[in-house]
Scaffold this motif. Structure first.
Motif, short mmCIF file in Angstrom:
data_model
loop_
_atom_site.label_atom_id
_atom_site.label_comp_id
_atom_site.label_asym_id
_atom_site.label_seq_id
_atom_site.Cartn_x
_atom_site.Cartn_y
_atom_site.Cartn_z
N ILE A 35 -16.58 -7.91 -22.10
CA ILE A 35 -17.97 -8.31 -22.37
C ILE A 35 -18.66 -8.77 -21.10
CG2 ILE A 35 -19.41 -9.97 -23.61
CD1 ILE A 35 -17.11 -9.65 -25.85
N PHE A 76 -27.20 -12.38 -37.01
CA PHE A 76 -26.43 -13.46 -37.65
C PHE A 76 -25.08 -12.94 -38.12
CE2 PHE A 76 -26.61 -12.55 -42.22
CZ PHE A 76 -27.58 -11.56 -42.26
N TYR A 96 -23.35 -24.71 -31.46
CA TYR A 96 -23.28 -23.31 -31.87
C TYR A 96 -24.17 -23.06 -33.09
CZ TYR A 96 -20.08 -20.55 -29.00
OH TYR A 96 -19.53 -19.81 -27.99
N ARG A 156 -25.95 -22.22 -26.83
CA ARG A 156 -24.67 -21.55 -26.73
C ARG A 156 -23.92 -21.99 -25.46
NH1 ARG A 156 -22.24 -16.39 -26.05
NH2 ARG A 156 -20.39 -17.06 -24.91
N HIS A 178 -15.41 -8.83 -42.18
CA HIS A 178 -16.43 -7.79 -41.93
C HIS A 178 -15.84 -6.39 -41.96
CE1 HIS A 178 -19.42 -10.74 -41.04
NE2 HIS A 178 -18.88 -11.15 -39.92
N TYR A 236 -8.85 -14.13 -29.30
CA TYR A 236 -9.12 -13.54 -27.99
C TYR A 236 -8.22 -12.35 -27.66
CZ TYR A 236 -11.95 -17.74 -27.38
OH TYR A 236 -12.88 -18.74 -27.54
N GLY A 254 -27.81 -8.09 -38.28
CA GLY A 254 -27.16 -8.17 -39.57
C GLY A 254 -25.77 -8.74 -39.46
N SER A 255 -25.12 -8.91 -40.57
CA SER A 255 -23.80 -9.54 -40.57
C SER A 255 -22.73 -8.48 -40.78
CB SER A 255 -23.74 -10.58 -41.68
OG SER A 255 -22.55 -11.31 -41.56
N GLU A 256 -22.32 -7.85 -39.72
CA GLU A 256 -21.20 -6.92 -39.85
C GLU A 256 -20.36 -6.99 -38.57
OE1 GLU A 256 -24.31 -4.61 -37.73
OE2 GLU A 256 -24.35 -5.73 -39.58
N SER A 257 -19.28 -6.25 -38.57
CA SER A 257 -18.37 -6.27 -37.42
C SER A 257 -19.07 -5.68 -36.20
CB SER A 257 -17.14 -5.43 -37.77
OG SER A 257 -16.39 -5.22 -36.61
N LYS A 258 -19.00 -6.40 -35.09
CA LYS A 258 -19.61 -5.92 -33.85
C LYS A 258 -18.90 -6.57 -32.69
CE LYS A 258 -23.73 -7.49 -34.98
NZ LYS A 258 -23.52 -8.19 -36.25
N PRO A 259 -19.11 -6.09 -31.47
CA PRO A 259 -18.46 -6.73 -30.33
C PRO A 259 -18.75 -8.23 -30.33
CG PRO A 259 -19.53 -4.73 -29.62
CD PRO A 259 -19.92 -4.94 -31.05
N LYS A 260 -17.73 -9.02 -30.12
CA LYS A 260 -17.90 -10.47 -30.19
C LYS A 260 -18.23 -11.02 -28.81
CE LYS A 260 -15.76 -9.96 -34.23
NZ LYS A 260 -16.52 -9.67 -35.43
N ASP A 261 -19.48 -11.39 -28.61
CA ASP A 261 -19.86 -11.93 -27.31
C ASP A 261 -19.77 -13.45 -27.28
OD1 ASP A 261 -22.05 -12.13 -29.04
OD2 ASP A 261 -23.42 -12.33 -27.35
N GLU A 262 -19.50 -14.04 -28.44
CA GLU A 262 -19.39 -15.50 -28.47
C GLU A 262 -17.93 -15.92 -28.34
OE1 GLU A 262 -21.43 -16.62 -32.06
OE2 GLU A 262 -23.38 -16.47 -31.10
N LEU A 263 -17.74 -17.20 -27.97
CA LEU A 263 -16.37 -17.68 -27.78
C LEU A 263 -15.82 -18.36 -29.01
CD1 LEU A 263 -16.99 -19.06 -24.26
CD2 LEU A 263 -15.59 -17.07 -24.78
#
Lengths: 10, 212
Positions: free
Chosen positions: B56, B176, B162, B5, B111, B48, A1-10
């Motif tokens: 992570i 997503f 991306y 990615r 969010h 960052y 879903g689309s909510e705040s979560k740990p960001k594993d992307e850059l």
């Protein structure tokens, strides 16, 4: 879903 | 992590290093928008900050540190070391028109109403438009050096990959992030015109120059 979560992307 | 990615990250890294090397080897930052580079440094810094709060992976940490370090080095090269070659007269985009609306939007559409989350959201919105001063500069001077074109292409490819990564993640993981997806779409669309020029001109060995 689309909510705040740990960001594993850059 | 899927292939889109990973290739996206590599493309981003390639763009950043290409720009650094271009400036370093030619001892000049002519044709490069210092304003776009400052915006990217702001983007990386705002995004960052979780380096301090959230581990992570080694990959994730290393890439973040490299992006930030390269980004600040680029800004330093432009505004200090090779300041004399900086084309400030052509770098006239008003960045407040990008920073203020994206900051307001980050407060309104996020969010989670927490400082780190708002900064992350701001960085996503700002990144999507941070290239505009550079594109404005290219359109103003009517041309870009070939290596600058390669830089812009690699940077555009990064966010495009991306988008495929997000399609993949939605399909296979049910994951997503609407904020990232919409901003990523905007970002990619901004590069479309440039992609066209790059493919029709630069790849055929011509310098990128715009019709007068």
């Amino acid at each position: 879903g689309s909510e705040s979560k740990p960001k594993d992307e850059l | 992590m899927n292939l889109f990615r990973f290739l996206g990250d590599l493309s981003h890294l390639l763009a950043i290093i290409l720009l650094l090397l271009k400036i370093w080897k030619s001892r000049s930052c002519a044709g490069i928008s210092g304003k776009s580079q400052v915006l990217f440094a702001v983007v990386f810094t705002a995004r960052y900050l979780d380096l301090f709060t959230n581990y992570i992976s080694l990959y994730n940490t290393c890439m973040k540190v490299v992006y930030i370090a390269c980004s600040f080095t680029t800004v330093w090269l432009i505004y200090s070391k090779f300041k004399a070659t900086y084309d400030g007269n052509h770098d006239t985009f008003r960045v407040e028109f990008l920073v203020v609306p994206t900051a307001i939007l980050a407060f309104l559409v996020n969010h989670d109403f927490t400082p780190l989350e708002i900064l992350w959201t701001f960085s996503i919105y700002l990144e999507s438009v941070a290239i505009l001063p550079q594109l404005f500069m290219v359109s103003k001077t009517g041309e870009a050096e070939t290596i600058t074109s390669h830089y812009l292409f690699a940077l555009g490819v990064y966010r495009t990959l991306y988008l495929f990564n997000w399609i993949w993640r939605y399909h296979f993981e049910g994951f997503f992030d609407l904020i990232a997806i919409v901003a990523g779409l905007v970002q990619t669309v901004l590069y479309c015109d440039f992609f066209y020029l790059y493919i029709t001109k630069v790849l055929k060995g011509k310098k990128l120059s715009l019709p007068a």
